[in-house]
Design an enzyme around this catalytic site. Structure first.
Site, PDB file in Angstrom:
ATOM      1  N   LYS A   1      44.048  22.233  41.502  1.00  0.00           N
ATOM      2  CA  LYS A   1      44.342  21.461  40.292  1.00  0.00           C
ATOM      3  C   LYS A   1      44.820  20.061  40.642  1.00  0.00           C
ATOM      4  CE  LYS A   1      44.326  24.961  36.953  1.00  0.00           C
ATOM      5  NZ  LYS A   1      44.978  25.988  36.179  1.00  0.00           N
TER       6      LYS A   1
ATOM      7  N   LYS B   1      32.701  31.495  39.658  1.00  0.00           N
ATOM      8  CA  LYS B   1      33.195  32.475  38.684  1.00  0.00           C
ATOM      9  C   LYS B   1      33.090  31.918  37.264  1.00  0.00           C
ATOM     10  CE  LYS B   1      38.032  31.200  38.354  1.00  0.00           C
ATOM     11  NZ  LYS B   1      39.420  31.491  38.302  1.00  0.00           N
TER      12      LYS B   1
ATOM     13  N   LYS C   1      36.973  29.594  31.878  1.00  0.00           N
ATOM     14  CA  LYS C   1      37.206  28.778  30.694  1.00  0.00           C
ATOM     15  C   LYS C   1      37.173  27.293  31.024  1.00  0.00           C
ATOM     16  CE  LYS C   1      37.921  31.011  28.054  1.00  0.00           C
ATOM     17  NZ  LYS C   1      37.636  31.982  27.079  1.00  0.00           N
TER      18      LYS C   1
HETATM   19  P1  TYM Z   1      43.970  34.473  33.240  1.00  0.00           P
HETATM   20  O1  TYM Z   1      44.530  34.343  31.872  1.00  0.00           O
HETATM   21  O2  TYM Z   1      43.338  33.290  33.860  1.00  0.00           O
HETATM   22  O3  TYM Z   1      42.909  35.644  33.284  1.00  0.00           O
HETATM   23  C1  TYM Z   1      43.167  36.921  32.715  1.00  0.00           C
HETATM   24  C2  TYM Z   1      42.521  38.001  33.568  1.00  0.00           C
HETATM   25  O4  TYM Z   1      41.101  37.830  33.646  1.00  0.00           O
HETATM   26  C3  TYM Z   1      40.683  37.857  35.007  1.00  0.00           C
HETATM   27  N1  TYM Z   1      39.486  36.991  35.149  1.00  0.00           N
HETATM   28  C4  TYM Z   1      38.324  37.403  35.657  1.00  0.00           C
HETATM   29  N2  TYM Z   1      37.905  38.591  36.121  1.00  0.00           N
HETATM   30  C5  TYM Z   1      36.626  38.689  36.541  1.00  0.00           C
HETATM   31  N3  TYM Z   1      35.734  37.656  36.529  1.00  0.00           N
HETATM   32  C6  TYM Z   1      36.106  36.440  36.066  1.00  0.00           C
HETATM   33  N4  TYM Z   1      35.225  35.442  36.035  1.00  0.00           N
HETATM   34  C7  TYM Z   1      37.450  36.263  35.611  1.00  0.00           C
HETATM   35  N5  TYM Z   1      38.142  35.226  35.078  1.00  0.00           N
HETATM   36  C8  TYM Z   1      39.389  35.692  34.815  1.00  0.00           C
HETATM   37  C9  TYM Z   1      41.868  37.325  35.774  1.00  0.00           C
HETATM   38  O5  TYM Z   1      41.810  37.691  37.133  1.00  0.00           O
HETATM   39  C10 TYM Z   1      43.015  37.979  35.040  1.00  0.00           C
HETATM   40  O6  TYM Z   1      43.208  39.307  35.465  1.00  0.00           O
HETATM   41  N6  TYM Z   1      47.992  34.161  36.172  1.00  0.00           N
HETATM   42  C11 TYM Z   1      47.298  35.044  35.227  1.00  0.00           C
HETATM   43  C12 TYM Z   1      48.168  35.498  34.072  1.00  0.00           C
HETATM   44  C13 TYM Z   1      49.422  36.181  34.496  1.00  0.00           C
HETATM   45  C14 TYM Z   1      49.542  37.469  35.087  1.00  0.00           C
HETATM   46  C15 TYM Z   1      50.929  37.693  35.274  1.00  0.00           C
HETATM   47  C16 TYM Z   1      48.610  38.436  35.454  1.00  0.00           C
HETATM   48  C17 TYM Z   1      50.686  35.700  34.347  1.00  0.00           C
HETATM   49  N7  TYM Z   1      51.592  36.593  34.821  1.00  0.00           N
HETATM   50  C18 TYM Z   1      51.390  38.880  35.852  1.00  0.00           C
HETATM   51  C19 TYM Z   1      49.097  39.618  36.038  1.00  0.00           C
HETATM   52  C20 TYM Z   1      50.462  39.831  36.232  1.00  0.00           C
HETATM   53  C21 TYM Z   1      46.107  34.279  34.673  1.00  0.00           C
HETATM   54  O7  TYM Z   1      46.135  33.085  34.551  1.00  0.00           O
HETATM   55  O8  TYM Z   1      45.093  35.062  34.216  1.00  0.00           O
END
Ligand code: TYM
Length: 330
Positions: free
Chosen positions: A112, A193, A196
Protein backbone atom coordinates in the site's frame (compact mmCIF):
# COMPACT_ATOMS: atom_id res chain seq x y z
CA UNK A 1 -16.54 -26.87 21.69
CA UNK A 2 -13.32 -25.26 20.46
CA UNK A 3 -13.66 -21.68 19.27
CA UNK A 4 -13.14 -20.22 15.83
CA UNK A 5 -13.27 -16.63 14.70
CA UNK A 6 -13.08 -14.65 11.50
CA UNK A 7 -13.95 -11.22 10.12
CA UNK A 8 -14.46 -9.23 6.96
CA UNK A 9 -14.02 -5.55 6.29
CA UNK A 10 -17.07 -3.51 5.29
CA UNK A 11 -15.27 -1.95 2.34
CA UNK A 12 -18.00 -2.40 -0.25
CA UNK A 13 -21.75 -2.79 -0.67
CA UNK A 14 -21.24 -6.37 -1.74
CA UNK A 15 -18.97 -9.25 -0.91
CA UNK A 16 -17.29 -10.69 -3.99
CA UNK A 17 -17.02 -14.30 -5.07
CA UNK A 18 -13.53 -14.58 -3.52
CA UNK A 19 -14.84 -13.55 -0.09
CA UNK A 20 -17.66 -16.02 -0.47
CA UNK A 21 -15.78 -19.09 -1.71
CA UNK A 22 -12.51 -18.41 0.11
CA UNK A 23 -14.04 -17.60 3.48
CA UNK A 24 -17.81 -17.43 3.99
CA UNK A 25 -18.55 -20.94 2.69
CA UNK A 26 -16.10 -22.31 5.27
CA UNK A 27 -17.55 -20.16 8.04
CA UNK A 28 -20.90 -21.74 7.38
CA UNK A 29 -19.50 -25.27 7.37
CA UNK A 30 -17.43 -24.79 10.52
CA UNK A 31 -20.22 -23.35 12.66
CA UNK A 32 -21.61 -26.89 12.98
CA UNK A 33 -18.62 -28.13 14.96
CA UNK A 34 -17.17 -25.00 16.56
CA UNK A 35 -18.21 -22.18 18.82
CA UNK A 36 -17.98 -19.52 16.12
CA UNK A 37 -17.48 -15.72 16.29
CA UNK A 38 -17.93 -13.82 13.03
CA UNK A 39 -17.59 -10.08 12.90
CA UNK A 40 -17.60 -7.04 10.63
CA UNK A 41 -14.15 -5.44 10.92
CA UNK A 42 -15.41 -1.86 11.01
CA UNK A 43 -12.39 -0.57 12.98
CA UNK A 44 -10.08 -1.99 10.32
CA UNK A 45 -12.16 -0.25 7.66
CA UNK A 46 -11.34 3.13 9.24
CA UNK A 47 -7.81 2.78 7.82
CA UNK A 48 -9.38 3.72 4.47
CA UNK A 49 -11.06 7.15 4.61
CA UNK A 50 -14.79 6.56 4.04
CA UNK A 51 -17.86 8.73 4.24
CA UNK A 52 -19.53 7.95 7.63
CA UNK A 53 -22.95 7.29 6.09
CA UNK A 54 -21.40 4.92 3.57
CA UNK A 55 -19.48 3.07 6.30
CA UNK A 56 -22.66 2.63 8.36
CA UNK A 57 -24.49 1.26 5.34
CA UNK A 58 -21.68 -1.11 4.37
CA UNK A 59 -21.35 -2.39 7.92
CA UNK A 60 -25.02 -3.37 7.98
CA UNK A 61 -25.03 -4.95 4.53
CA UNK A 62 -21.83 -6.87 5.25
CA UNK A 63 -23.38 -8.36 8.39
CA UNK A 64 -26.55 -9.15 6.45
CA UNK A 65 -24.48 -10.94 3.81
CA UNK A 66 -22.95 -13.21 6.45
CA UNK A 67 -26.51 -14.27 7.27
CA UNK A 68 -27.64 -14.49 3.64
CA UNK A 69 -24.64 -16.74 3.01
CA UNK A 70 -25.77 -19.15 5.71
CA UNK A 71 -24.27 -18.02 9.01
CA UNK A 72 -26.78 -18.91 11.71
CA UNK A 73 -26.87 -16.11 14.31
CA UNK A 74 -28.31 -18.41 16.96
CA UNK A 75 -25.40 -20.80 16.71
CA UNK A 76 -22.68 -18.25 15.89
CA UNK A 77 -22.10 -14.82 17.41
CA UNK A 78 -22.36 -12.21 14.64
CA UNK A 79 -21.19 -8.75 15.67
CA UNK A 80 -19.43 -5.48 14.86
CA UNK A 81 -15.82 -5.30 15.96
CA UNK A 82 -16.28 -1.75 17.31
CA UNK A 83 -19.08 -2.92 19.63
CA UNK A 84 -16.58 -4.92 21.65
CA UNK A 85 -14.20 -2.10 22.45
CA UNK A 86 -11.79 -4.45 24.21
CA UNK A 87 -10.48 -5.33 20.73
CA UNK A 88 -8.88 -1.89 20.59
CA UNK A 89 -7.46 -2.32 24.08
CA UNK A 90 -5.85 -5.68 23.33
CA UNK A 91 -4.67 -4.20 20.03
CA UNK A 92 -2.72 -1.65 22.04
CA UNK A 93 -1.06 -4.39 24.07
CA UNK A 94 -0.13 -6.12 20.76
CA UNK A 95 1.33 -2.85 19.42
CA UNK A 96 3.59 -2.72 22.45
CA UNK A 97 4.89 -6.22 21.68
CA UNK A 98 5.65 -5.48 18.03
CA UNK A 99 8.90 -4.04 16.74
CA UNK A 100 8.59 -1.06 14.41
CA UNK A 101 10.54 -2.83 11.65
CA UNK A 102 8.43 -5.95 11.99
CA UNK A 103 5.27 -3.95 11.31
CA UNK A 104 6.84 -2.14 8.35
CA UNK A 105 7.90 -5.41 6.74
CA UNK A 106 4.33 -6.72 6.44
CA UNK A 107 3.51 -7.22 2.76
CA UNK A 108 0.17 -5.43 2.86
CA UNK A 109 1.72 -2.30 4.40
CA UNK A 110 4.64 -2.37 1.97
CA UNK A 111 2.32 -2.80 -1.04
CA UNK A 112 0.00 0.00 0.00
CA UNK A 113 2.78 2.45 0.79
CA UNK A 114 4.67 1.51 -2.40
CA UNK A 115 1.62 2.56 -4.41
CA UNK A 116 1.94 5.97 -2.79
CA UNK A 117 -1.32 5.46 -0.90
CA UNK A 118 -1.71 7.76 2.05
CA UNK A 119 -0.50 5.51 4.84
CA UNK A 120 -1.92 6.38 8.21
CA UNK A 121 -0.59 4.76 11.35
CA UNK A 122 -3.74 2.60 11.45
CA UNK A 123 -2.55 0.84 8.32
CA UNK A 124 0.79 0.14 9.97
CA UNK A 125 -0.78 -1.32 13.11
CA UNK A 126 -3.58 -3.11 11.24
CA UNK A 127 -2.07 -6.59 11.84
CA UNK A 128 -1.77 -5.99 15.59
CA UNK A 129 -5.47 -5.17 15.83
CA UNK A 130 -6.20 -8.28 13.81
CA UNK A 131 -4.05 -10.33 16.17
CA UNK A 132 -6.09 -8.90 19.05
CA UNK A 133 -9.36 -9.87 17.30
CA UNK A 134 -8.19 -13.46 17.10
CA UNK A 135 -6.40 -13.87 20.42
CA UNK A 136 -9.32 -12.33 22.31
CA UNK A 137 -11.42 -15.44 21.65
CA UNK A 138 -8.81 -18.16 22.25
CA UNK A 139 -9.55 -19.14 18.66
CA UNK A 140 -8.17 -22.55 17.66
CA UNK A 141 -8.76 -21.91 13.95
CA UNK A 142 -9.24 -18.85 11.79
CA UNK A 143 -10.95 -19.57 8.45
CA UNK A 144 -9.58 -17.09 5.89
CA UNK A 145 -8.33 -16.88 2.32
CA UNK A 146 -4.71 -17.20 1.27
CA UNK A 147 -4.13 -13.42 1.35
CA UNK A 148 -4.46 -13.42 5.16
CA UNK A 149 -1.76 -16.02 5.76
CA UNK A 150 0.92 -13.51 6.77
CA UNK A 151 -1.48 -11.88 9.22
CA UNK A 152 -2.07 -15.25 10.83
CA UNK A 153 1.65 -15.84 11.09
CA UNK A 154 2.29 -12.58 12.94
CA UNK A 155 -0.67 -13.38 15.20
CA UNK A 156 0.96 -16.69 16.12
CA UNK A 157 4.29 -14.94 16.70
CA UNK A 158 2.67 -12.35 18.96
CA UNK A 159 0.83 -14.99 20.98
CA UNK A 160 4.02 -16.99 21.46
CA UNK A 161 5.96 -13.85 22.35
CA UNK A 162 3.32 -12.81 24.88
CA UNK A 163 3.32 -16.27 26.46
CA UNK A 164 7.13 -16.41 26.61
CA UNK A 165 7.31 -13.02 28.29
CA UNK A 166 4.30 -13.14 30.60
CA UNK A 167 3.51 -16.83 31.05
CA UNK A 168 0.99 -19.02 29.28
CA UNK A 169 -1.99 -16.74 28.67
CA UNK A 170 -3.01 -16.79 25.00
CA UNK A 171 -4.00 -19.62 22.68
CA UNK A 172 -1.78 -19.87 19.60
CA UNK A 173 -4.23 -20.12 16.66
CA UNK A 174 -3.96 -21.99 13.38
CA UNK A 175 -5.02 -20.58 10.04
CA UNK A 176 -7.76 -22.60 8.35
CA UNK A 177 -7.04 -22.11 4.66
CA UNK A 178 -8.64 -24.51 2.21
CA UNK A 179 -6.34 -25.47 -0.64
CA UNK A 180 -7.80 -24.53 -4.03
CA UNK A 181 -10.59 -22.16 -3.04
CA UNK A 182 -8.46 -19.92 -0.80
CA UNK A 183 -7.42 -17.83 -3.78
CA UNK A 184 -10.12 -17.06 -6.31
CA UNK A 185 -8.57 -15.26 -9.23
CA UNK A 186 -9.58 -12.18 -11.19
CA UNK A 187 -11.61 -13.29 -14.25
CA UNK A 188 -9.77 -10.94 -16.58
CA UNK A 189 -6.35 -11.43 -15.04
CA UNK A 190 -6.29 -14.99 -13.73
CA UNK A 191 -2.78 -14.74 -12.29
CA UNK A 192 -3.97 -12.08 -9.79
CA UNK A 193 -6.46 -12.58 -6.95
CA UNK A 194 -9.98 -11.27 -7.29
CA UNK A 195 -9.94 -8.09 -5.26
CA UNK A 196 -12.21 -5.19 -4.53
CA UNK A 197 -9.40 -2.68 -4.80
CA UNK A 198 -7.49 -3.95 -7.84
CA UNK A 199 -9.85 -5.97 -10.06
CA UNK A 200 -11.55 -4.31 -13.04
CA UNK A 201 -15.37 -4.47 -13.03
CA UNK A 202 -15.22 -7.31 -15.56
CA UNK A 203 -12.71 -9.26 -13.50
CA UNK A 204 -14.83 -9.17 -10.35
CA UNK A 205 -18.05 -10.94 -9.37
CA UNK A 206 -20.05 -9.17 -6.71
CA UNK A 207 -22.66 -11.33 -5.01
CA UNK A 208 -25.16 -8.46 -5.21
CA UNK A 209 -24.64 -7.88 -8.94
CA UNK A 210 -27.40 -8.38 -11.48
CA UNK A 211 -27.30 -12.13 -12.31
CA UNK A 212 -27.25 -11.31 -16.05
CA UNK A 213 -24.13 -9.26 -15.56
CA UNK A 214 -22.54 -12.02 -13.50
CA UNK A 215 -23.21 -14.53 -16.28
CA UNK A 216 -21.80 -12.12 -18.85
CA UNK A 217 -18.60 -11.58 -16.86
CA UNK A 218 -18.08 -15.33 -16.57
CA UNK A 219 -18.71 -15.87 -20.26
CA UNK A 220 -16.06 -13.28 -21.09
CA UNK A 221 -13.51 -14.63 -18.58
CA UNK A 222 -9.94 -14.86 -19.88
CA UNK A 223 -8.86 -18.47 -20.40
CA UNK A 224 -5.87 -19.43 -22.54
CA UNK A 225 -5.03 -20.42 -26.10
CA UNK A 226 -5.38 -24.19 -25.63
CA UNK A 227 -8.70 -25.99 -25.81
CA UNK A 228 -8.52 -28.80 -23.25
CA UNK A 229 -10.42 -28.33 -19.98
CA UNK A 230 -7.97 -29.49 -17.34
CA UNK A 231 -7.22 -28.51 -13.71
CA UNK A 232 -3.73 -27.04 -13.88
CA UNK A 233 -3.44 -23.81 -11.85
CA UNK A 234 0.11 -23.15 -13.10
CA UNK A 235 -0.41 -23.79 -16.81
CA UNK A 236 -4.11 -22.98 -17.12
CA UNK A 237 -4.87 -20.33 -14.53
CA UNK A 238 -8.13 -19.06 -16.06
CA UNK A 239 -9.64 -22.47 -16.73
CA UNK A 240 -8.58 -23.77 -13.33
CA UNK A 241 -10.15 -20.77 -11.61
CA UNK A 242 -13.48 -21.50 -13.32
CA UNK A 243 -13.20 -25.17 -12.35
CA UNK A 244 -12.61 -24.25 -8.70
CA UNK A 245 -15.61 -21.93 -8.68
CA UNK A 246 -17.77 -24.70 -10.12
CA UNK A 247 -16.33 -27.29 -7.75
CA UNK A 248 -17.06 -25.38 -4.54
CA UNK A 249 -20.56 -24.35 -5.58
CA UNK A 250 -21.58 -27.74 -6.95
CA UNK A 251 -19.87 -29.66 -4.13
CA UNK A 252 -18.00 -31.79 -6.66
CA UNK A 253 -14.24 -32.50 -6.48
CA UNK A 254 -12.40 -30.31 -8.98
CA UNK A 255 -10.94 -33.24 -10.94
CA UNK A 256 -14.42 -34.66 -11.36
CA UNK A 257 -15.71 -31.34 -12.69
CA UNK A 258 -12.80 -31.22 -15.13
CA UNK A 259 -13.47 -34.81 -16.27
CA UNK A 260 -17.10 -33.95 -16.99
CA UNK A 261 -15.86 -31.53 -19.67
CA UNK A 262 -13.76 -34.12 -21.50
CA UNK A 263 -14.16 -33.56 -25.24
CA UNK A 264 -15.93 -30.23 -24.69
CA UNK A 265 -14.52 -26.75 -25.01
CA UNK A 266 -14.09 -23.57 -22.95
CA UNK A 267 -17.42 -22.22 -24.16
CA UNK A 268 -19.31 -25.08 -22.50
CA UNK A 269 -17.31 -24.67 -19.32
CA UNK A 270 -18.06 -20.94 -19.07
CA UNK A 271 -21.73 -21.48 -19.79
CA UNK A 272 -22.08 -24.09 -17.05
CA UNK A 273 -20.03 -22.12 -14.51
CA UNK A 274 -22.26 -19.11 -15.18
CA UNK A 275 -25.32 -21.27 -14.48
CA UNK A 276 -23.86 -22.66 -11.26
CA UNK A 277 -22.91 -19.19 -9.97
CA UNK A 278 -26.27 -17.64 -10.86
CA UNK A 279 -28.07 -20.55 -9.18
CA UNK A 280 -26.16 -19.76 -5.96
CA UNK A 281 -26.45 -15.99 -6.18
CA UNK A 282 -30.20 -15.74 -6.82
CA UNK A 283 -31.34 -17.26 -3.51
CA UNK A 284 -28.57 -15.29 -1.75
CA UNK A 285 -29.98 -12.05 -3.14
CA UNK A 286 -33.49 -13.14 -2.24
CA UNK A 287 -32.44 -13.70 1.38
CA UNK A 288 -30.73 -10.29 1.39
CA UNK A 289 -33.97 -8.61 0.33
CA UNK A 290 -35.72 -10.27 3.27
CA UNK A 291 -33.00 -9.29 5.73
CA UNK A 292 -32.90 -5.67 4.63
CA UNK A 293 -36.65 -5.37 5.02
CA UNK A 294 -36.21 -5.78 8.75
CA UNK A 295 -33.27 -3.60 9.85
CA UNK A 296 -34.42 -3.71 13.48
CA UNK A 297 -34.02 -7.49 13.52
CA UNK A 298 -30.53 -7.15 12.05
CA UNK A 299 -29.58 -4.64 14.75
CA UNK A 300 -30.96 -7.00 17.37
CA UNK A 301 -28.81 -9.84 16.01
CA UNK A 302 -25.73 -7.59 16.11
CA UNK A 303 -26.47 -6.48 19.67
CA UNK A 304 -26.94 -10.07 20.81
CA UNK A 305 -23.73 -11.12 19.04
CA UNK A 306 -21.78 -8.28 20.65
CA UNK A 307 -23.08 -9.23 24.11
CA UNK A 308 -22.00 -12.84 23.64
CA UNK A 309 -18.61 -11.77 22.26
CA UNK A 310 -18.07 -9.31 25.11
CA UNK A 311 -18.52 -12.06 27.69
CA UNK A 312 -15.58 -13.96 26.25
CA UNK A 313 -13.55 -10.80 25.64
CA UNK A 314 -13.84 -9.68 29.28
CA UNK A 315 -12.45 -12.99 30.53
CA UNK A 316 -9.48 -12.90 28.15
CA UNK A 317 -8.78 -9.25 28.83
CA UNK A 318 -8.67 -9.72 32.60
CA UNK A 319 -6.18 -12.56 32.08
CA UNK A 320 -4.09 -10.25 29.89
CA UNK A 321 -4.27 -7.33 32.35
CA UNK A 322 -3.18 -9.59 35.14
CA UNK A 323 -0.33 -11.09 33.09
CA UNK A 324 1.18 -7.77 31.99
CA UNK A 325 0.78 -5.99 35.32
CA UNK A 326 -2.18 -3.69 34.80
CA UNK A 327 -4.39 -3.37 37.87
CA UNK A 328 -7.66 -5.28 37.61
CA UNK A 329 -10.49 -3.14 36.26
CA UNK A 330 -13.34 -2.52 38.69
P1 TYM B 1 -11.14 -9.00 3.77
O1 TYM B 1 -12.31 -8.21 4.23
O2 TYM B 1 -10.21 -8.38 2.80
O3 TYM B 1 -11.61 -10.37 3.16
C1 TYM B 1 -12.56 -11.21 3.81
C2 TYM B 1 -12.20 -12.67 3.57
O4 TYM B 1 -12.22 -12.99 2.17
C3 TYM B 1 -11.00 -13.63 1.81
N1 TYM B 1 -10.69 -13.30 0.40
C4 TYM B 1 -10.47 -14.21 -0.55
N2 TYM B 1 -10.50 -15.55 -0.55
C5 TYM B 1 -10.27 -16.19 -1.72
N3 TYM B 1 -10.01 -15.55 -2.90
C6 TYM B 1 -9.98 -14.20 -2.95
N4 TYM B 1 -9.75 -13.59 -4.11
C7 TYM B 1 -10.21 -13.46 -1.75
N5 TYM B 1 -10.27 -12.14 -1.45
C8 TYM B 1 -10.55 -12.07 -0.12
C9 TYM B 1 -9.98 -13.07 2.77
O5 TYM B 1 -8.84 -13.90 2.86
C10 TYM B 1 -10.77 -13.02 4.06
O6 TYM B 1 -10.82 -14.29 4.68
N6 TYM B 1 -7.89 -8.53 7.53
C11 TYM B 1 -9.15 -9.18 7.14
C12 TYM B 1 -10.29 -8.89 8.09
C13 TYM B 1 -10.01 -9.25 9.51
C14 TYM B 1 -9.89 -10.55 10.05
C15 TYM B 1 -9.66 -10.39 11.44
C16 TYM B 1 -9.98 -11.83 9.50
C17 TYM B 1 -9.85 -8.38 10.54
N7 TYM B 1 -9.63 -9.05 11.70
C18 TYM B 1 -9.48 -11.49 12.28
C19 TYM B 1 -9.80 -12.93 10.36
C20 TYM B 1 -9.56 -12.76 11.72
C21 TYM B 1 -9.52 -8.68 5.76
O7 TYM B 1 -9.21 -7.57 5.39
O8 TYM B 1 -10.32 -9.52 5.05
Amino acid sequence: RPRILSGMQPTSDSLHLGNYLGALVNWVGLQEDFDAYYFVADLHALTVPTDPEVLRHRTRVTAAQFLAGGVDPVRSAVFCQSHVSLHAELGWVMNCLTADGEARRMTQFKDKTAKGQNANVGLLTYPMLMAADILMYDAAYVPVGEDQRQHLEITRDLAQRFNARFGDTLVVPDAYIVKGSAKIQDLQEPTAKMSKSTSSPKGLIDLMDDPRRIAKNIRSAVTDTGSEVRYDPEGKAGVSNLLVIHSVLSGTPVEEVAASFAGRGYGDLKKEVAEVVVAAVEPFQERMRGLLEDPAELDRILADGAARAAEVAHVTMSRVRDAVGLLPAA
